[in-house]
Design an enzyme around this catalytic site. Structure first.
Site, PDB file in Angstrom:
ATOM      1  CE  LYS B  47      -3.753   2.510   0.434  1.00 46.40           C
ATOM      2  NZ  LYS B  47      -4.578   2.813  -0.532  1.00 46.40           N
ATOM      3  CG  ASN B  71      -9.739   4.070  -5.882  1.00 42.00           C
ATOM      4  OD1 ASN B  71      -9.059   4.581  -5.020  1.00 42.00           O
ATOM      5  ND2 ASN B  71      -8.996   3.813  -6.848  1.00 42.00           N
ATOM      6  CG  LEU B  75      -2.259   7.691  -1.651  1.00 41.58           C
ATOM      7  CD1 LEU B  75      -1.108   8.676  -1.961  1.00 41.58           C
ATOM      8  CD2 LEU B  75      -1.539   6.230  -1.815  1.00 41.58           C
ATOM      9  CB  CYS B 132      -1.999   9.115  -6.076  1.00 44.03           C
ATOM     10  SG  CYS B 132      -3.600   8.622  -5.194  1.00 44.03           S
ATOM     11  CE  LYS B 167       0.454   2.615 -10.121  1.00 44.19           C
ATOM     12  NZ  LYS B 167      -0.164   1.818  -9.142  1.00 44.19           N
ATOM     13  CG  ASN B 194      -2.304   5.574 -10.499  1.00 44.18           C
ATOM     14  OD1 ASN B 194      -3.121   5.144 -10.162  1.00 44.18           O
ATOM     15  ND2 ASN B 194      -1.301   5.890  -9.502  1.00 44.18           N
ATOM     16  N   GLY B 246      -6.569  -2.860 -15.432  1.00 46.24           N
ATOM     17  CA  GLY B 246      -7.500  -3.813 -15.938  1.00 46.24           C
ATOM     18  C   GLY B 246      -7.350  -5.145 -16.323  1.00 46.24           C
ATOM     19  CB  THR B 268      -9.296  -3.827 -10.595  1.00 43.39           C
ATOM     20  OG1 THR B 268      -9.100  -2.378 -10.497  1.00 43.39           O
ATOM     21  CG2 THR B 268     -11.040  -3.721 -10.590  1.00 43.39           C
TER      22      THR B 268
END
Lengths: 259, 304
Positions: B47, B71, B75, B132, B167, B194, B246, B268
């Site tokens: 996480k 979502n 964080l 993010c 990322k 992301n 996905g 997911t």
């Protein structure tokens, strides 16, 4: 470990105006199920159906004498709409039982159960368990008689003492179930509640004033159901707690409700 | 029966198979163990971590959209101090490489986290989240400016001796520009994508559905976008790529590998099927057997 368990639909019927009752056979689970826990169902003909994509959580409503699981649901969206199409013999992908149920390791003789709307579903299972220990009253509330009819019939059938409140007065007391409790003046020494957050907040305030301990079951939008995604957290006095993992049942005292 | 070789390399990291758990969908590895043997994934990404503890965003934090989920967790995490005190020992017990995903509000935040995490051999590498969509005043802002992507990569590399993964966010006009900036800054690996910045509206309440208004879209709905971006980046950039977005099946994973990914991450799918990573690895093997492919490495970038 109960992943990807394919369970069989025994029946799936409309009960009353608003509700459907789904009966599933999952003998592998039934001995480990406690009131307040839930199961997570993948709905859709294909187990990897992308629409709906996520599983849907359902609280355990009852266990039959043959140890089949009853889930009560209302059609609120795509998932539950598709669920109504399931027929006897169809298979469902089930994860569960999940979450912490109601803790029953306390000494109490005067237990009150307060339920609002869909929140009554898990409380019925709890009430049946507690009824065996006597001294119990159940207060349930909803919009109108149509919404409450199913529950009225079930509690009557189970011979559990209960009273009803409806907002329009079409059945029982006119007002909220919390109003009913105030008027009824039941003085429990322990209580259980499940329902809309506004109702739970009121219950907490009154219980605090009267010094009554208890437990509440919370609902939050959920994704994984197993504690990894942090979608369903709720504020408590110990910080955020996961409704799916530490909950859905929490002690009445620890939950923090936003105004 | 041919012997299958699923091993893959991400810079100095050797993975026994190319399927990684995506950050935010596997906790710290142990949360999934009832459903997924933690020895199975090629690597585990824990996480997202910030310097200070974060309580995340207000509810509702999740909603479903066609073939996708939206979502706005924000964080939520215990912060660096608590991570070092309690989570490090948890990930130290895992037998697969553990990647720690880090987020910050400033360049100094990223550099600080990199420096603080540098001493721990339990951590196989850092995944730097410049993308993010749920972090106010940071996160995606870094990933949409190539100069900042370059500087974040540079500052983290300066402070961290192990492999550094940048990322990337898909919410940019030119993903290749961002990838090249990461490479110029010294990134060893690029992961993408992301989530896509998105929203849903409750037409009964006439309000945005998520408590945070916007959220990140993930799931099968974004796979074609993710695949296109991996393909574009792989065409231009030489460092290894972790493809994600996905992936639900082994066939999806193969698509990303053919597009140039050396490994893939599954997110997911795990939220629906907690054993998804193990299933996807098996499905990759089935494909390899069917096509008589001995080494997964031979598939990387075949569609380019």
């Amino acid at each position: 470990m109960v992943i990807g368990l394919m369970v069989e639909v025994k029946s799936n019927q409309r009960v009353g105006n608003d509700y459907y009752l789904l009966k599933i056979r999952a003998l592998e689970l039934t001995d480990s199920i406690f009131p307040g826990q839930f199961v997570h169902l993948k709905i859709g003909r294909d187990n990897l159906s992308f629409d709906p994509l996520l599983r849907r959580p359902f609280s355990i409503h009852d266990l039959s004498d043959e140890k089949d699981i009853y889930l009560l649901y209302r059609v609120v969206g795509k998932g539950t709409r598709i669920l109504t199409d399931y027929k006897t013999g169809d298979k469902l992908d089930l994860l569960g039982p999940l979450g912490q149920g109601f803790k029953l390791d306390f000494v109490s003789r005067k237990i009150l159960i307060i339920g609002g709307g869909m929140g009554i579903a898990p409380l019925y299972f709890l009430a049946k368990r507690l009824a065996k220990q006597n001294l119990l009253k159940v207060l349930i509330g909803g919009k109108n008689k149509e919404e409450m009819e199913y529950f009225i019939a079930r509690f009557r059938q189970a011979d559990i003492e209960f009273a009803v409140a409806t907002m329009d007065g079409s059945a029982g007391f006119q007002g909220t179930v919390v109003d009913l409790w105030q008027k009824d003046n039941t003085q429990p020494d322990y209580l259980f509640a499940c329902g809309p957050e506004a109702m739970l907040r009121e219950v907490q305030v009154i219980a605090q004033k009267k010094g009554i301990p208890g437990q509440v079951s919370l609902e939050e939008r959920m994704a994984c159901g197993i504690g990894v995604c942090l979608s369903c957290v709720h504020k408590t006095n110990k910080g955020n707690q996961r409704v799916c993992k530490e909950g859905p049942v929490f002690s009445l005292e620890e939950v923090v409700f936003d105004d | 029966m041919i012997e299958l070789d699923l091993t893959t390399r991400l810079a100095s990291l050797k993975l026994k198979n190319p399927v990684i758990t995506a950050s935010g969908t596997c906790g710290y590895g142990e949360e999934l163990k009832e459903y997924l043997d933690p020895d199975i994934p090629g690597a585990i990404t824990v996480k997202g971590l910030t310097i200070k503890p974060s309580v995340g965003n207000p509810a509702p934090r999740i909603t479903e959209t066609p073939a996708g989920i939206l979502n706005s967790i924000g964080l939520e995490n215990p912060g660096l101090e608590e991570f070092l005190a309690t989570k490090l020992s948890v990930i130290g017990k895992l037998n697969v490489p553990v990647l720690v995903n880090i987020s910050g509000h400033s360049l100094d935040d990223f550099a600080f986290l990199a420096e603080k995490l540098a001493p721990y051999p339990q951590i196989a590498g850092l995944e730097v989240n410049v993308s993010c969509p749920n972090l106010a005043g940071g996160g995606m802002a870094f990933g949409t400016d190539s100069e900042l992507v370059y500087r974040v990569a540079y500052r983290v590399k300066e402070n961290y001796p192990g492999p550094v993964i940048i990322k990337l966010t898909p919410n940019v006009t030119d993903i290749v520009e961002m990838a090249e900036a990461a490479v110029a800054g010294g990134a060893d690996i690029i992961s993408l994508i992301n989530t896509l910045l998105a929203m849903a509206i409750d037409i009964d309440d006439k309000r945005p559905l998520l408590g945070n208004t916007f959220g990140g879209l993930s799931g099968p709905a974004i796979k074609p976008v993710a695949l296109r971006m991996v393909y574009q980046v792989a065409s231009r950039v030489k460092i290894p790529i972790i493809g994600m977005g996905g992936i639900m099946t082994g066939r999806d994973a193969i698509e990303f590998i053919l597009a140039g990914a050396s490994a893939v991450a599954v997110g997911t799918a795990t939220l629906i099927d907690p054993g998804a990573v193990a299933r996807i690895i098996e499905e990759i093997k089935e494909y390899m057997i069917e096509k008589e492919i001995k080494r997964i490495k031979d598939l990387i970038g075949q569609a380019l």
